[in-house]
Design a protein around this motif. Structure first.
Motif: not given
Lengths: 325, 303
Positions: B202-218
């Motif tokens: 509920k908190v960590i994954l939604p908040t960290a999503l942009p950072g997660l997506l950056t890693g995935v895209m790279l």
């Protein structure tokens, strides 16, 4: 809250302790992350086991002579990778010499306020985009741009300085020099990014103290900043070297895939990674095992270099933690 | 009085307070500044040269037929590499499906549940090792572990090879992104009585999503351009992955990168032109994903 609460009325609280299901799911999920972490370690061990295990027959058959042999003939069953080992180290060292000079210079130029901040960011992004171009595209570019561009110069040097061993052959097409040049471009982002981090983590006070004692910009850089970030810069070179050793496609397309031991920059050569790329798709049963042995060697070399580099970087960051920002 | 002082200092060479290039120190300093500036500009030349050549040599072949046709044989004209684009997307998709759940779950352990444990430092060490793992060896591993077992070159084998290269990137960037989540948000959720897992979802994954997506895209940008791991896992193919309405998943699969490699060294002008066009398309895909990832990371939630 919409409902007003009478003081002596029993309250049905909206809060409740976690249900059994919540607790079970919580434990299961945490266990799952733990399992996946362990799987990372197991994956590395499994990779070592797979490549090592497949190489065992060839290791037993050829043993140490594989490393010192210089012929590669699948029809005769003779295999030796000394030229490839030599070519791997030689091309990577050449590339590192070029990329090290360029990378560290760029790192200094982009951290010491030579340029306004926005230009520093622009250049930083351009250099980092070099890392985004796929290896195979560099290979293509190397074949049709780099080789034609350096061939006249290389052959002029060969004609006039033939007595120097580095220039003893002419450059007919693919060879060590174009391969190393392209390799240098490919590891430049690695070297410059890690060096830049190391240099920018040097406390400003040190530099200011040097200026206060009347040092010029470059006296401060050579006398204070580079010594203070030396560990990190060295680490960037080691990691860049590790990256160069394993680089495959650009070399497979540019190095000429010829099995010879030579110090000449203009002669075709070969590297372990290029050997794998070129021979694996058409390998027979025996050659396949031998190629696994070559893969094992490449893995041993790159893992060794990378572990060494990681250890240096750890020392560099520990060293910097002591510095007050 | 002042005259005496001046006399006393007669013959002593004072350094002046002027900057002049005639002083060796000043000259040396300026020369080095110019040199490093030139070096930095020179280092940008390859990128522009590559992009210029791609547009100049690949751009003239850009047309829709590239996306709808299959590669030509040696003496044919025309043709395209639609099947290679599909193959690349398919294999990158497979490797995303493998490496993203794996990487994010392990990153949650590294950043949240076991951040100080010995396991975590061992996992970090392994992830760093994999970061520097030569891509060709990922191919050799997938060949030994998948191709030899299934007995066929296939898209999943290529995807597994690529996922080994993506995993460390996804894992380490996800760990950083999760560590960036402000402590107070987590504490607030825990104060409400949430279990750690509920906090994560509920908190960590939604908040960290942009950072997660950056890693995935790279990671995707890197995987899309990789050739070496595909050479003997997915091999190559001149056909569409869907033949006669059937998905030929366990057959050799084409990819843009391998197509460029195969067409780069041939003496046939048409195929060479296609190699350039394929390189242009590949670099466009990679750069768009890469730059997109960097823009995302710039707009990260900062606490």
């Amino acid at each position: 809250m919409a409902t007003s609460i009478e003081p002596n009325e029993s309250i049905d609280s909206v809060a409740s302790p976690p249900t059994t299901w919540d607790v079970a799911w919580d434990r299961a999920f945490r266990a799952m992350t733990h399992v996946f972490s362990w799987m990372t370690i197991l994956l590395v061990l499994y990779i070592l086991y797979e490549i090592g295990g497949k190489a065992i027959p060839a290791v037993q058959e050829f043993g140490f002579s594989f490393i010192t042999g210089t012929t590669w003939d699948a029809n005769k069953g003779e295999f030796g990778v000394l030229p490839e080992i030599w070519g791997t180290l030689y091309s990577s060292l050449l590339a590192l010499a070029i990329a090290g000079f360029f990378g560290v210079s760029i790192a200094i130029f982009l951290t010491q306020d030579f340029l306004p901040a926005y230009l520093e960011v622009v250049f930083k992004n351009i250099v980092e985009l070099l890392a985004a171009i796929p290896s195979v595209v560099y290979g293509l570019w190397g074949i049709y741009v780099v080789i034609p561009a350096i061939r006249p110069a290389a052959n002029w040097v060969h004609e006039h300085f033939e007595w120097i061993p580095f220039f003893k052959t002419s450059l007919s097409g693919p060879g060590m020099l174009p391969a190393s040049l392209v390799l240098a471009i490919m590891i430049l982002p690695t070297v410059s990014a890690i060096s830049r981090d190391a240099i920018s983590s040097v406390p400003h006070k040190l530099k200011e103290a040097a200026f206060g004692l009347g040092a010029t910009r470059w006296e401060a850089i050579f006398g204070v900043i580079i010594p203070a970030s030396a560990t990190g810069i060295f680490g960037s070179l080691v990691l860049g070297f590790g990256r160069a050793l394993g680089e495959t496609m650009a070399l497979a397309m540019l190095v000429g895939n010829s099995n010879q031991l030579t110090v000449s920059l203009f002669s075709p050569a070969n590297t372990l990674a290029a050997l794998l790329a070129n021979n694996f798709p058409e390998a027979g049963k025996q050659e396949e095992q031998v190629l696994m042995y070559a893969a094992l060697l490449l893995m041993a070399i790159t893992l060794g270099v990378n572990i060494f580099g990681a250890a240096i970087m750890r020392r560099a960051s520990a060293h910097m933690k002591g510095a007050t920002k | 009085m002042s005259q005496e002082i001046t006399d006393a200092f007669e013959g002593i060479d004072f350094p002046t307070l002027e900057r002049s290039l005639r002083h060796p120190r000043t000259f040396f300093s300026s020369a080095l500044s110019i040199l490093t500036g030139v070096v930095t500009v020179v280092a940008c030349i390859p990128l522009f040269s590559v992009l210029f050549m791609l547009i100049w040599r690949g751009g003239k072949r850009l047309s829709l037929s590239l996306l709808t046709e299959t590669p030509p044989s040696a003496f044919e004209s025309g043709g395209g590499f639609g099947n290679a684009i599909v193959g690349t997307l398919l294999m990158v998709g497979i490797s995303v499906l493998i490496s993203v759940p794996f990487g994010v779950l392990a990153a949650l352990f590294l950043a949240e549940f076991g951040s100080d444990s010995k396991t975590a430092s061992a996992v970090r060490f392994c992830a760093k090792l994999l970061t520097g793992f030569p891509s060709i060896l990922a191919g050799v591993f997938a060949y030994a572990a998948v191709v030899l077992v299934t007995g066929t070159y296939s898209a999943p084998a290529g995807g597994i090879a690529l996922s080994i290269l993506m995993l460390p990137i996804v894992m380490l960037t996800a760990e950083e992104a999760i560590k960036m989540v402000p402590h107070r948000m987590k504490e607030a959720a825990i104060g409400m009585g949430a279990t750690q897992t509920q906090v994560v979802w509920k908190v960590i994954l939604p908040t960290a999503l942009p950072g997660l997506l950056t890693g995935v895209m790279l990671a995707v940008a890197r995987a899309a351009g990789e050739t070496a791991p595909l050479l003997f896992t997915a091999l190559n193919s001149n056909y569409w992955i869907v033949q006669d309405g059937e998905l030929a998943l366990m057959d050799p699969t084409a990819s843009l990168a391998v197509l460029i490699f195969n067409f780069s060294g041939v003496p046939f002008e048409n195929q060479i032109e296609l190699a350039w066009a394929a390189a242009l398309v590949l670099v466009m895909i990679v750069l768009v994903i890469n730059i997109g990832g960097q823009i995302l990371s710039r707009n990260k939630v900062t606490s």
